[in-house]
Design a protein around this motif. Structure first.
Motif, PDB file in Angstrom:
ATOM      1  N   ILE A  91       0.855  -0.981   0.084  1.00 43.47           N
ATOM      2  CA  ILE A  91       0.036   0.091   0.088  1.00 43.47           C
ATOM      3  C   ILE A  91       0.852   1.245  -0.213  1.00 43.47           C
ATOM      4  CG2 ILE A  91      -1.708   1.150   1.141  1.00 43.47           C
ATOM      5  CD1 ILE A  91      -2.951  -1.149   2.486  1.00 43.47           C
ATOM      6  N   GLU A  92       0.785   2.253  -0.856  1.00 45.13           N
ATOM      7  CA  GLU A  92       1.402   3.216  -1.000  1.00 45.13           C
ATOM      8  C   GLU A  92       0.845   4.273  -0.406  1.00 45.13           C
ATOM      9  OE1 GLU A  92       3.494   6.460  -4.235  1.00 45.13           O
ATOM     10  OE2 GLU A  92       2.739   4.474  -4.888  1.00 45.13           O
ATOM     11  N   LEU A  93       1.397   4.953   0.779  1.00 44.61           N
ATOM     12  CA  LEU A  93       0.938   6.009   1.407  1.00 44.61           C
ATOM     13  C   LEU A  93       1.402   7.332   0.715  1.00 44.61           C
ATOM     14  CD1 LEU A  93       1.213   4.811   5.055  1.00 44.61           C
ATOM     15  CD2 LEU A  93      -0.729   5.279   3.694  1.00 44.61           C
ATOM     16  N   THR A  94       0.730   8.238   0.014  1.00 44.07           N
ATOM     17  CA  THR A  94       1.089   9.430  -0.302  1.00 44.07           C
ATOM     18  C   THR A  94       1.586  10.526   0.482  1.00 44.07           C
ATOM     19  OG1 THR A  94      -1.052  10.335  -0.672  1.00 44.07           O
ATOM     20  CG2 THR A  94      -0.238   9.280  -2.612  1.00 44.07           C
ATOM     21  N   PRO A  95       2.512  11.407   0.153  1.00 44.79           N
ATOM     22  CA  PRO A  95       2.841  12.463   1.104  1.00 44.79           C
ATOM     23  C   PRO A  95       1.820  13.177   1.954  1.00 44.79           C
ATOM     24  CG  PRO A  95       3.898  12.573  -0.831  1.00 44.79           C
ATOM     25  CD  PRO A  95       3.021  11.714  -1.115  1.00 44.79           C
ATOM     26  N   ASN A  96       2.108  13.274   3.169  1.00 43.72           N
ATOM     27  CA  ASN A  96       1.141  13.862   4.072  1.00 43.72           C
ATOM     28  C   ASN A  96      -0.467  13.551   3.867  1.00 43.72           C
ATOM     29  OD1 ASN A  96       3.103  15.733   5.392  1.00 43.72           O
ATOM     30  ND2 ASN A  96       2.987  16.783   3.066  1.00 43.72           N
ATOM     31  N   ALA A  97      -0.600  12.208   3.673  1.00 48.57           N
ATOM     32  CA  ALA A  97      -2.027  11.610   3.542  1.00 48.57           C
ATOM     33  C   ALA A  97      -2.011  10.352   4.815  1.00 48.57           C
ATOM     34  CB  ALA A  97      -2.058  11.044   2.286  1.00 48.57           C
ATOM     35  N   SER A  98      -3.445  10.162   4.821  1.00 45.73           N
ATOM     36  CA  SER A  98      -3.934   9.179   5.858  1.00 45.73           C
ATOM     37  C   SER A  98      -4.737   8.197   5.033  1.00 45.73           C
ATOM     38  CB  SER A  98      -4.557  10.017   7.053  1.00 45.73           C
ATOM     39  OG  SER A  98      -4.007  10.904   7.763  1.00 45.73           O
ATOM     40  N   LEU A  99      -4.577   6.891   5.852  1.00 46.74           N
ATOM     41  CA  LEU A  99      -5.304   5.715   5.448  1.00 46.74           C
ATOM     42  C   LEU A  99      -6.099   5.187   6.506  1.00 46.74           C
ATOM     43  CD1 LEU A  99      -6.412   3.939   2.883  1.00 46.74           C
ATOM     44  CD2 LEU A  99      -4.237   2.567   3.331  1.00 46.74           C
ATOM     45  N   ILE A 100      -7.244   4.819   6.256  1.00 46.75           N
ATOM     46  CA  ILE A 100      -8.021   4.253   7.454  1.00 46.75           C
ATOM     47  C   ILE A 100      -8.266   2.793   7.293  1.00 46.75           C
ATOM     48  CG2 ILE A 100     -10.066   4.314   8.868  1.00 46.75           C
ATOM     49  CD1 ILE A 100      -8.301   6.702   9.193  1.00 46.75           C
ATOM     50  N   PHE A 101      -7.752   1.771   8.074  1.00 46.04           N
ATOM     51  CA  PHE A 101      -8.015   0.415   8.172  1.00 46.04           C
ATOM     52  C   PHE A 101      -9.408   0.311   8.802  1.00 46.04           C
ATOM     53  CE2 PHE A 101      -3.909   0.670   6.428  1.00 46.04           C
ATOM     54  CZ  PHE A 101      -3.503  -0.732   5.962  1.00 46.04           C
ATOM     55  N   ALA A 102     -10.343  -0.130   8.376  1.00 47.35           N
ATOM     56  CA  ALA A 102     -11.818  -0.137   8.775  1.00 47.35           C
ATOM     57  C   ALA A 102     -12.608  -1.279   8.376  1.00 47.35           C
ATOM     58  CB  ALA A 102     -12.337   1.166   8.792  1.00 47.35           C
ATOM     59  N   PRO A 103     -13.472  -1.830   9.097  1.00 49.58           N
ATOM     60  CA  PRO A 103     -14.395  -2.797   8.786  1.00 49.58           C
ATOM     61  C   PRO A 103     -15.107  -2.427   7.391  1.00 49.58           C
ATOM     62  CG  PRO A 103     -14.740  -2.491  10.859  1.00 49.58           C
ATOM     63  CD  PRO A 103     -13.887  -1.422  10.712  1.00 49.58           C
ATOM     64  N   GLY A 104     -14.999  -3.204   6.401  1.00 44.36           N
ATOM     65  CA  GLY A 104     -15.357  -2.754   4.921  1.00 44.36           C
ATOM     66  C   GLY A 104     -14.443  -2.271   4.037  1.00 44.36           C
ATOM     67  N   GLY A 105     -13.230  -2.199   4.376  1.00 44.75           N
ATOM     68  CA  GLY A 105     -12.192  -1.610   3.687  1.00 44.75           C
ATOM     69  C   GLY A 105     -10.887  -2.170   3.983  1.00 44.75           C
ATOM     70  N   TYR A 106      -9.650  -1.696   3.895  1.00 41.66           N
ATOM     71  CA  TYR A 106      -8.374  -2.202   4.344  1.00 41.66           C
ATOM     72  C   TYR A 106      -8.493  -2.467   5.500  1.00 41.66           C
ATOM     73  CZ  TYR A 106      -6.044  -0.258   0.193  1.00 41.66           C
ATOM     74  OH  TYR A 106      -5.690  -0.191  -1.183  1.00 41.66           O
ATOM     75  N   HIS A 107      -7.907  -3.824   5.879  1.00 38.97           N
ATOM     76  CA  HIS A 107      -7.630  -4.335   7.291  1.00 38.97           C
ATOM     77  C   HIS A 107      -6.421  -5.292   7.227  1.00 38.97           C
ATOM     78  CE1 HIS A 107     -10.164  -7.308   4.776  1.00 38.97           C
ATOM     79  NE2 HIS A 107      -9.656  -8.042   5.773  1.00 38.97           N
ATOM     80  N   LEU A 108      -5.972  -5.488   8.465  1.00 38.45           N
ATOM     81  CA  LEU A 108      -4.922  -6.892   8.536  1.00 38.45           C
ATOM     82  C   LEU A 108      -5.763  -7.829   8.860  1.00 38.45           C
ATOM     83  CD1 LEU A 108      -2.236  -4.792  10.683  1.00 38.45           C
ATOM     84  CD2 LEU A 108      -2.220  -5.181   8.169  1.00 38.45           C
ATOM     85  N   MET A 109      -5.441  -8.932   7.844  1.00 38.51           N
ATOM     86  CA  MET A 109      -5.742 -10.282   8.406  1.00 38.51           C
ATOM     87  C   MET A 109      -5.091 -11.025   9.162  1.00 38.51           C
ATOM     88  SD  MET A 109      -8.590 -12.592   7.774  1.00 38.51           S
ATOM     89  CE  MET A 109      -9.504 -11.161   7.482  1.00 38.51           C
ATOM     90  N   LEU A 110      -5.425 -11.387  10.365  1.00 39.54           N
ATOM     91  CA  LEU A 110      -4.700 -12.133  11.421  1.00 39.54           C
ATOM     92  C   LEU A 110      -5.041 -13.328  11.359  1.00 39.54           C
ATOM     93  CD1 LEU A 110      -5.186  -9.075  13.889  1.00 39.54           C
ATOM     94  CD2 LEU A 110      -3.141  -9.495  12.493  1.00 39.54           C
ATOM     95  N   MET A 111      -4.225 -14.299  11.255  1.00 40.44           N
ATOM     96  CA  MET A 111      -4.480 -15.647  11.198  1.00 40.44           C
ATOM     97  C   MET A 111      -3.760 -16.435  12.160  1.00 40.44           C
ATOM     98  SD  MET A 111      -6.080 -15.633   8.170  1.00 40.44           S
ATOM     99  CE  MET A 111      -5.591 -16.846   6.445  1.00 40.44           C
TER     100      MET A 111
END
Length: 143
Positions: A91-111
């Motif tokens: 995942i590329e984070l552009t300069p001075n930007a935020s990315l929310i990992f939330a239900p229904g979007g990006y998330h970490l799958m923990l197995m």
């Protein structure tokens, strides 16, 4: 009666304690949490607010944790009314930007958690960025 940890226990635990908000190399993480699941579940999801505080792109390439056999970056995609998960190799984070990992979007799958997790438990997940930088983040298990 007041309970005290022996000094050697404190010294052993000290390196593993990570603040709820973490920052490394201009990338910060806030509100990191894992959804609690019923006992016996082998998959959990982790969420956070990830921010690039620099003037150059930052690339998240992997995540790992001593608390899980595998950690993968996923994104939920809805197509034709059907939701599915898709692995994100980076995942590329552009300069001075935020990315929310939330239900229904990006998330970490923990197995395959190493131990049962309950609300309130802390879990360290290491976010790995291009160039070899790693950011340890304390995630809180929530209901």
């Amino acid at each position: 009666m007041r309970w005290r940890l022996p000094v050697f226990v404190c010294l052993i635990l000290a390196p593993t304690l990570v603040p709820a908000a973490s920052e490394e190399g201009g990338v910060s993480v806030r509100d990191a949490w894992i959804r609690e699941t019923p006992a016996g579940m082998t998959m959990m999801a982790g969420y956070m607010a990830l921010r690039n505080n620099t003037s150059r792109s930052q690339v998240l390439v992997a995540a790992s944790s001593p608390g899980f056999a595998t950690v993968m970056i996923h994104r939920t995609i809805v197509k034709d009314g059907m939701a599915r998960m898709e692995h994100a190799s980076q995942i590329e984070l552009t300069p001075n930007a935020s990315l929310i990992f939330a239900p229904g979007g990006y998330h970490l799958m923990l197995m395959s958690p190493i131990r049962p997790l309950r609300a309130g438990d802390p879990v360290v997940i290491n976010l790995e960025f291009r160039g070899g930088r790693a950011l340890p983040v304390a995630f809180e298990v929530r209901k």
